[in-house]
Design an enzyme around this catalytic site. Structure first.
Site, PDB file in Angstrom:
ATOM      1  N   PRO A  20      43.873  44.568  40.422  1.00 46.97           N
ATOM      2  CA  PRO A  20      43.742  43.102  40.425  1.00 46.97           C
ATOM      3  C   PRO A  20      44.970  42.442  41.050  1.00 46.97           C
ATOM      4  O   PRO A  20      46.098  42.773  40.710  1.00 46.97           O
ATOM      5  CB  PRO A  20      43.624  42.753  38.939  1.00 46.97           C
ATOM      6  CG  PRO A  20      44.113  43.949  38.195  1.00 46.97           C
ATOM      7  CD  PRO A  20      43.945  45.133  39.087  1.00 46.97           C
ATOM      8  N   GLU A  21      44.726  41.553  41.973  1.00 47.25           N
ATOM      9  CA  GLU A  21      45.813  40.835  42.636  1.00 47.25           C
ATOM     10  C   GLU A  21      45.828  39.396  42.118  1.00 47.25           C
ATOM     11  O   GLU A  21      44.974  39.003  41.325  1.00 47.25           O
ATOM     12  CB  GLU A  21      45.601  40.861  44.154  1.00 47.25           C
ATOM     13  CG  GLU A  21      45.647  42.260  44.762  1.00 47.25           C
ATOM     14  CD  GLU A  21      47.060  42.849  44.798  1.00 47.25           C
ATOM     15  OE1 GLU A  21      48.025  42.109  44.486  1.00 47.25           O
ATOM     16  OE2 GLU A  21      47.189  44.028  45.108  1.00 47.25           O
ATOM     17  N   HIS A  72      36.307  52.106  27.315  1.00 55.54           N
ATOM     18  CA  HIS A  72      37.472  51.409  27.874  1.00 55.54           C
ATOM     19  C   HIS A  72      37.485  49.912  27.576  1.00 55.54           C
ATOM     20  O   HIS A  72      38.315  49.192  28.103  1.00 55.54           O
ATOM     21  CB  HIS A  72      37.625  51.630  29.385  1.00 55.54           C
ATOM     22  CG  HIS A  72      37.640  53.060  29.797  1.00 55.54           C
ATOM     23  ND1 HIS A  72      38.550  53.971  29.303  1.00 55.54           N
ATOM     24  CD2 HIS A  72      36.829  53.752  30.641  1.00 55.54           C
ATOM     25  CE1 HIS A  72      38.306  55.164  29.834  1.00 55.54           C
ATOM     26  NE2 HIS A  72      37.266  55.064  30.645  1.00 55.54           N
TER      27      HIS A  72
END
Ligand SMILES: [Zn+2]
Length: 281
Positions: free
Chosen positions: A2-3, A92
């Site tokens: 993720p940016e 998760h």
């Protein structure tokens, strides 16, 4: 990974659904992250209103009435707003933050992210990781004059300087290649050789590339809140990144790929010439 645009869209997405709601607790299924999550998180946030979520770099700062959560998505983290009755947790899905009939669910297969609690005496902006961050790309602190000054003694290639996060935050590898292409700057040029004029182009290019990504991400906001489980991150419509051998969108020459400090770099050898004065149009 993720940016900044994904993190910003995550922030907006959560705020649009959860802002002003009072937490009804939390469920920590897994606490082992880059920093351990508090096992008593439920007690810490229960009964408190979520006032706001701020972003600094890729960190989110969740303001509650009496303290804050600081979170980071790490390498593989995703946060979704779900209706827990309709969306059972999957593998998760490590942490649920509950707000009545809506839950913010933190999913992170690699667990390089984290979610911690700071009580109201602690200022999240004083956290070591946050304090050391360079300027925000959309803030006035990111400008050609200050960038020129901060790069004046930096002789590493401009791409590495940008990726270091010291001179601007949130310009990850893809955004870096795209911004340098837009600005007509060769990724290998030593940072301290760039004129103020060219840095001005770079500042504008960085903002433009991030803005486009935010807009593209904004259009996926619906998916973001509808919680369809594991989803990929945004795919930017790239001019150079991942386009080795394909024609440059400006001049038609094949895009080159190189490895720079262990990271893939894509560029056009004509539009991003090394020679000084190139792209000073
Ligand atoms: Zn070209």
């Amino acid at each position: 990974m993720p940016e900044l645009p994904e993190v910003e869209i995550t922030r907006r997405g959560i705020l649009s659904r959860i802002k002003g709601r009072t937490s009804t607790g939390a469920l920590v299924r897994e606490a082992r992250f880059r920093k351990p999550a508090p096992k008593n998180l439920s007690n810490l946030i229960q009964g408190q209103e979520l006032l706001d979520i701020e972003r600094r770099g890729k960190y989110l700062i969740w303001r509650f009435e009496h303290g804050s959560i600081v979170s980071h998505l790490g390498m593989s983290g995703v946060m979704r707003v779900v209706n827990p009755l309709e969306t059972p947790p999957v593998k998760h899905d490590h942490i649920d933050l509950n707000f009545g009939d809506l839950t913010v669910r933190y999913h992170d297969p690699r667990r390089f992210g984290f979610l911690v609690w700071l009580d109201e005496s602690e200022n999240p902006y004083e956290m070591a990781e946050i304090r050391k961050l360079g300027p925000e790309p959309f803030s006035d602190d990111f400008n050609a004059k200050d960038l020129f000054a901060s790069l004046s003694k930096v002789s590493v290639p401009i791409k590495e300087a940008l990726l270091s996060g010291k001179h601007v935050v949130g310009v990850g590898n893809i955004y870096c290649s795209e911004s340098l292409f837009k600005a007509g700057i060769n990724p290998f040029v030593p940072a301290n050789l760039l004129s103020k004029k060219r840095l001005e182009k770079l500042v504008n290019a960085v903002r433009e590339v991030l803005e486009i990504s935010l807009q593209e991400g904004g259009s996926t906001l619906r998916d973001f809140v509808s919680a369809e489980g594991e989803k990929g991150y945004f795919t930017l419509s790239a001019c150079v990144y991942g386009r080795e051998g394909e024609p440059c969108v400006k001049c038609g020459r094949p895009i080159k790929r190189a490895v720079q400090a262990g990271r893939a770099t894509y560029y056009c050898s004509l539009c991003q010439r090394m020679t000084r004065g190139a792209a000073q149009k």
